[in-house]
Every structure is written in C-alpha cells, then in structure tokens.
Design an enzyme around this catalytic site. Structure first.
Site, PDB file in Angstrom:
ATOM      1  N   GLY A 108      46.916  48.058  36.144  1.00 21.30           N
ATOM      2  CA  GLY A 108      48.365  48.133  36.309  1.00 21.30           C
ATOM      3  C   GLY A 108      48.755  49.043  37.459  1.00 21.30           C
ATOM      4  CG  ASN A 151      44.044  49.615  40.784  1.00 23.75           C
ATOM      5  OD1 ASN A 151      44.201  50.824  40.966  1.00 23.75           O
ATOM      6  ND2 ASN A 151      42.894  49.096  40.381  1.00 23.75           N
ATOM      7  CD  GLU A 207      41.913  47.799  32.644  1.00 18.11           C
ATOM      8  OE1 GLU A 207      40.753  47.645  33.035  1.00 18.11           O
ATOM      9  OE2 GLU A 207      42.738  48.535  33.228  1.00 18.11           O
ATOM     10  CG  ASN A 239      37.531  36.583  37.161  1.00 16.07           C
ATOM     11  OD1 ASN A 239      37.374  36.089  36.040  1.00 16.07           O
ATOM     12  ND2 ASN A 239      37.290  37.853  37.397  1.00 16.07           N
ATOM     13  CG  LEU A 250      37.670  29.558  43.117  1.00 16.44           C
ATOM     14  CD1 LEU A 250      37.761  28.212  43.827  1.00 16.44           C
ATOM     15  CD2 LEU A 250      36.894  29.417  41.807  1.00 16.44           C
ATOM     16  N   GLY A 251      36.830  34.243  44.605  1.00 21.63           N
ATOM     17  CA  GLY A 251      36.190  35.216  45.498  1.00 21.63           C
ATOM     18  C   GLY A 251      36.237  34.743  46.942  1.00 21.63           C
ATOM     19  CG  ASP A 291      43.569  45.172  39.895  1.00 21.63           C
ATOM     20  OD1 ASP A 291      43.495  44.272  39.030  1.00 21.63           O
ATOM     21  OD2 ASP A 291      42.876  46.193  39.877  1.00 21.63           O
ATOM     22  NE  ARG A 319      41.587  50.415  53.932  1.00 17.51           N
ATOM     23  CZ  ARG A 319      42.525  49.880  54.724  1.00 17.51           C
ATOM     24  NH1 ARG A 319      42.336  49.829  56.017  1.00 17.51           N
ATOM     25  NH2 ARG A 319      43.642  49.415  54.223  1.00 17.51           N
ATOM     26  CB  SER A 369      40.694  49.428  49.342  1.00 19.02           C
ATOM     27  OG  SER A 369      41.190  48.662  48.255  1.00 19.02           O
TER      28      SER A 369
HETATM   29  O1  RIB Z   1      40.463  46.033  38.676  1.00 15.23           O
HETATM   30  C1  RIB Z   1      39.881  47.262  39.020  1.00 15.23           C
HETATM   31  C2  RIB Z   1      40.235  48.290  37.992  1.00 15.23           C
HETATM   32  O2  RIB Z   1      39.661  47.931  36.765  1.00 15.23           O
HETATM   33  C3  RIB Z   1      39.696  49.663  38.286  1.00 15.23           C
HETATM   34  O3  RIB Z   1      40.567  50.438  39.074  1.00 15.23           O
HETATM   35  C4  RIB Z   1      39.437  50.228  36.899  1.00 15.23           C
HETATM   36  O4  RIB Z   1      40.261  51.290  36.568  1.00 15.23           O
HETATM   37  C5  RIB Z   1      39.608  49.074  35.942  1.00 15.23           C
HETATM   38  O5  RIB Z   1      40.816  49.111  35.299  1.00 15.23           O
END
Ligand code: RIB
Length: 300
Positions: free
Chosen positions: A43, A45, A141, A184, A220-221, A251, A284, A290
């Site tokens: 979140g 991120n 999460e 994904n 798909l990366g 994210d 990065r 990054s």
């Molecule tokens: O998606 C990456 C994130 O997954 C990381 O920053 C870590 O905290 C996990 O939540």
C-alpha cells in the site's frame, strides 16, 4: 470535484533486505550482503509511486508507534502523499524480510504487525476520504474483512482497483467491484483455483473476467501484460531494461494504472504507461526509492 486522484488503502512495511547469491534450501544457511532497511509495503509503495508521478494521493494504513512507523510516514510525506489517513499504534509496524538474488528477483516474508490491525471500523471512520477520491486501490496485506468493508464504502462513481497480493480466494462481492483486478501469474492461478484449466495467460484473463470483475489485467513481467474486458483480450508490450531489483515494481505498475484510469485513459493505454513505470522501477534497488518521476518515464 475530487480532492484526490487516488486513495490507497493497504499495508506499510519496513523492508529488511539482504542480497544473496542464491536462497537457502530448508535446513541450510547461506551468507548474504549487509542488511539494508527501506520503506515498503504494497500500500505504502503504491501511494509513493502515484504521488511521484504527480497524482494527488492519500494513504489509509496503520503503522506502529515506533522507528519503522516514522520511517514510513517520512517517506510518504517526502513524496507528497497526504497521510491524514495513516493511523499509528496498536501493534509494531509491519516487517518484510526480503532476499534479492543476482537476477533482481526477490522472495518476501511479511509479518503484518499493525497492518493486521487495520480494521473495518477504521475504513468506516475514513468515509470522507472515500468520497473525496476518484480511484481507490488496495491489496491483500490487510485483513480480508477490511477489504470487504472498503468495497461497501466506495463512492458510487469511484473506481476500484485490486491487486490481490498475497493471493487468496476472493468473495464475489470483492471480485464484482474490481475495475480492474490486477494479477501476476501466481496470483491468477490462486484466484482461479480449480478453474485454472489452461497454461495460456489469455485464458486466465477470460476465466478471471467470468468470475465477475469489470476488467482484468494479467502482468507477465518482461513479457508485458494482458488487458481483458468485455470487448476482448489485448496484449500490452513491456519495455526492455536491465533488472537490478524487481521489489515493488508491481506496486508501481498498479499505482500508475489506477491513476491513469482515473484520468480517463482507456485500459490498454493506461496499462502501456504503467508498464513503462514498472520497467523504470526495476532499474534501481529498493521499492519506493526506485520509483520514477514522469520525466524518467518519458526518457525510458
Ligand atoms: O511488493 C513489494 C512489497 O511487498 C515490499 O515492499 C514488501 O514490504 C511487501 O509488502
């Protein structure tokens, strides 16, 4: 009309990162790099990624009353995220233990801590944020009942974006609200469960769409992404880059996509922009550190 382009509801973690030549097998010990600590959490991120791109962004999350909580709040504020919805206390800040291998791939174990205390009543108490936000984005999460409450609190004309990570089977009420559901390969298989009867990601997109979302994106990366809606499935190309660290790239993709959809872009156009943002993010180290500016995305 809206105060925020994007409201992110989700986790905030301190990322404890070690570089490894290879991950240990069960019962094995390997030596890694020095430890580095970064602000993270799916979140937090997303909120930083969107704000860095220029989106007016708010975060609804919970952190501990501790040094990691302050690290996370500082990172949000430095990026320009409105932290009025960040609650403090109730448990220690969430922690993510991350290993990154030489190819840039990561493995993550999350201890939810305060994220697990972001409750449905916290969502109800933040009703004004929901009514002030054009798009609302979340992940898994935080407790599933909190996500259910969030869906019930959405303003009638807002848009809901979900990245079900880490994945679990989802109730129809959540799936029906997604526009899009962003997965994904691994997440697609978990959400589809027994109905995953094909190896073709285009089939996964169609099968996921049949479960109720208004639209679906399968990432798909390095191969880009598939976008699917009632008018069919379309491939969106990726941008070739040298990966340093993939942590948080998904994210950044989700945040960019959510923001651009809120600006009115069609799904394939928004996904193509998001793919560029995700590509920039893998060049990065770290997650939030990054994330690119619009100028860096344009220069890619
Ligand atoms: O998606 C990456 C994130 O997954 C990381 O920053 C870590 O905290 C996990 O939540």
């Amino acid at each position: 009309m809206y105060d925020y382009d994007l409201l992110v509801v989700g986790s905030a973690n301190a990322d404890l990162v070690i570089g490894v030549e290879r991950r240990p097998d069960a019962g094995e010990t390997v030596l890694g790099s020095d430890l580095s600590v970064h602000p993270g959490g799916k979140g937090a991120n997303q909120a930083v990624a969107a704000a860095r791109l220029g989106a007016r962004t708010a975060l609804l999350a919970r952190v501990g009353d501790d040094a990691y909580g302050r690290l996370l709040l500082d990172s949000q504020r430095a990026a320009g995220v409105d932290t009025v919805g960040v609650l403090v206390g109730g448990a220690p800040t969430g922690i993510a233990l991350i290993t990154v291998d030489p190819s840039g791939d990561n493995s993550i174990v999350v201890s939810p801590g305060a994220n697990g205390r972001l409750r449905p009543e916290d969502v109800r108490a933040a009703g004004s944020l929901f009514h002030a936000s054009r798009v609302v984005s979340t992940q898994l999460e935080i407790p599933l009942e909190t996500v259910v409450e969030l869906v019930r609190c959405l303003a009638p004309d807002s848009r809901f974006v979900l990245n079900p990570s880490p994945p679990r089977p989802l109730p129809g009420e959540i799936l029906a609200a997604c526009d899009p559901l962003i997965v994904n390969e691994h997440e697609a298989k978990v959400i589809l469960g027994d109905s995953c009867v094909s190896d073709d990601p285009a089939d996964w997109a169609r099968l996921l769409l049949a479960k109720g979302p208004r639209s679906v994106v399968v990432t798909l990366g390095a191969e880009g992404a598939l976008v699917a809606a009632t008018d069919g499935v379309e491939r969106v190309p990726s941008v070739k880059v040298d990966a340093v660290d993939t942590t948080g790239a998904g994210d950044a993709f989700t945040a960019a996509l959510a923001w651009r959809l809120g600006l009115g872009e069609p799904l394939p156009v928004a996904a193509a922009y998001a793919a560029r943002v995700g590509a920039a993010a893998v060049t990065r180290a770290g997650a939030q550190e990054s994330y690119p500016t619009p100028e860096e995305v344009a220069a890619l």
